[in-house]
Design a protein around this motif. Sequence first.
Motif, PDB file in Angstrom:
ATOM      1  N   LEU A   1       0.346  11.996   1.366  1.00 31.26           N
ATOM      2  CA  LEU A   1      -0.685  12.982   1.997  1.00 31.26           C
ATOM      3  C   LEU A   1       0.107  14.383   1.514  1.00 31.26           C
ATOM      4  O   LEU A   1       1.154  14.771   1.603  1.00 31.26           O
ATOM      5  CB  LEU A   1      -0.597  13.024   3.441  1.00 31.26           C
TER       6      LEU A   1
ATOM      7  N   VAL B   1      -4.899  13.239  -0.972  1.00 35.27           N
ATOM      8  CA  VAL B   1      -4.494  12.072  -0.521  1.00 35.27           C
ATOM      9  C   VAL B   1      -4.216  11.123  -1.882  1.00 35.27           C
ATOM     10  O   VAL B   1      -5.150  11.102  -2.682  1.00 35.27           O
ATOM     11  CB  VAL B   1      -5.307  11.279   0.450  1.00 35.27           C
TER      12      VAL B   1
ATOM     13  N   GLU C   1      -2.090   0.842  -4.594  1.00 29.44           N
ATOM     14  CA  GLU C   1      -1.576  -0.547  -4.474  1.00 29.44           C
ATOM     15  C   GLU C   1      -0.800  -1.163  -5.410  1.00 29.44           C
ATOM     16  O   GLU C   1      -1.144  -1.120  -6.448  1.00 29.44           O
ATOM     17  CB  GLU C   1      -2.858  -1.446  -4.207  1.00 29.44           C
TER      18      GLU C   1
ATOM     19  N   TYR D   1      -3.837   7.368  -3.009  1.00 26.31           N
ATOM     20  CA  TYR D   1      -3.707   5.968  -2.261  1.00 26.31           C
ATOM     21  C   TYR D   1      -3.419   4.891  -3.516  1.00 26.31           C
ATOM     22  O   TYR D   1      -4.217   5.094  -4.483  1.00 26.31           O
ATOM     23  CB  TYR D   1      -5.047   5.598  -1.538  1.00 26.31           C
TER      24      TYR D   1
ATOM     25  N   ASN E   1      -8.985  15.311   0.820  1.00 24.79           N
ATOM     26  CA  ASN E   1      -9.284  14.965   2.436  1.00 24.79           C
ATOM     27  C   ASN E   1     -10.799  15.493   2.628  1.00 24.79           C
ATOM     28  O   ASN E   1     -11.044  16.588   2.515  1.00 24.79           O
ATOM     29  CB  ASN E   1      -8.277  15.510   3.114  1.00 24.79           C
TER      30      ASN E   1
ATOM     31  N   ARG F   1       0.889  -1.259  -0.232  1.00 27.99           N
ATOM     32  CA  ARG F   1       0.012   0.116   0.184  1.00 27.99           C
ATOM     33  C   ARG F   1       0.748   1.197  -0.114  1.00 27.99           C
ATOM     34  O   ARG F   1       1.896   1.439   0.799  1.00 27.99           O
ATOM     35  CB  ARG F   1      -1.028  -0.187   1.211  1.00 27.99           C
ATOM     36  N   HIS F   2       0.674   2.074  -0.877  1.00 26.38           N
ATOM     37  CA  HIS F   2       1.516   3.511  -1.059  1.00 26.38           C
ATOM     38  C   HIS F   2       0.433   4.656  -0.570  1.00 26.38           C
ATOM     39  O   HIS F   2      -0.632   4.684  -1.530  1.00 26.38           O
ATOM     40  CB  HIS F   2       2.087   3.575  -2.397  1.00 26.38           C
ATOM     41  N   VAL F   3       0.585   5.435   0.319  1.00 22.28           N
ATOM     42  CA  VAL F   3      -0.059   6.432   0.570  1.00 22.28           C
ATOM     43  C   VAL F   3       0.699   7.754   0.864  1.00 22.28           C
ATOM     44  O   VAL F   3       1.657   7.752   1.501  1.00 22.28           O
ATOM     45  CB  VAL F   3      -0.870   6.343   2.161  1.00 22.28           C
TER      46      VAL F   3
ATOM     47  N   ASP G   1       4.622   3.671   2.917  1.00 25.82           N
ATOM     48  CA  ASP G   1       4.458   2.304   2.157  1.00 25.82           C
ATOM     49  C   ASP G   1       4.310   1.366   3.249  1.00 25.82           C
ATOM     50  O   ASP G   1       5.321   1.024   3.995  1.00 25.82           O
ATOM     51  CB  ASP G   1       5.642   2.048   0.916  1.00 25.82           C
TER      52      ASP G   1
END
Length: 97
Positions: free
Chosen positions: A12, A58, A62, A60, A45, A8-10, A96
Amino acid sequence: MSDRTFIRHVVLFSAKDKADIGRIREGLSMLADIPHSSLFEVVENSRVDAFSGEIDVVVYAEFKDDAALQAYKADPIYQQAIDLVRPLRDKRIAADF
């Protein structure tokens, strides 16, 4: 611990000027054209959490593995998005897992 087999790659982002939030979202949406993710989203957000409103946008995504994540970051579109968004953003926080 999770037995998940994907990453998972997030990321902000906060805008220097709130008037640029839409431009930041549009610039980051270019990343959806990179074919290495199995899931990709760019959202503003919703600010549901009253204690943390400083984040504006954000990302997001995968990825099936680290090689897919690295290929995503090596794609020329990735650099184009950075060039467009970097002057408009204040904070950038990535995780990550």
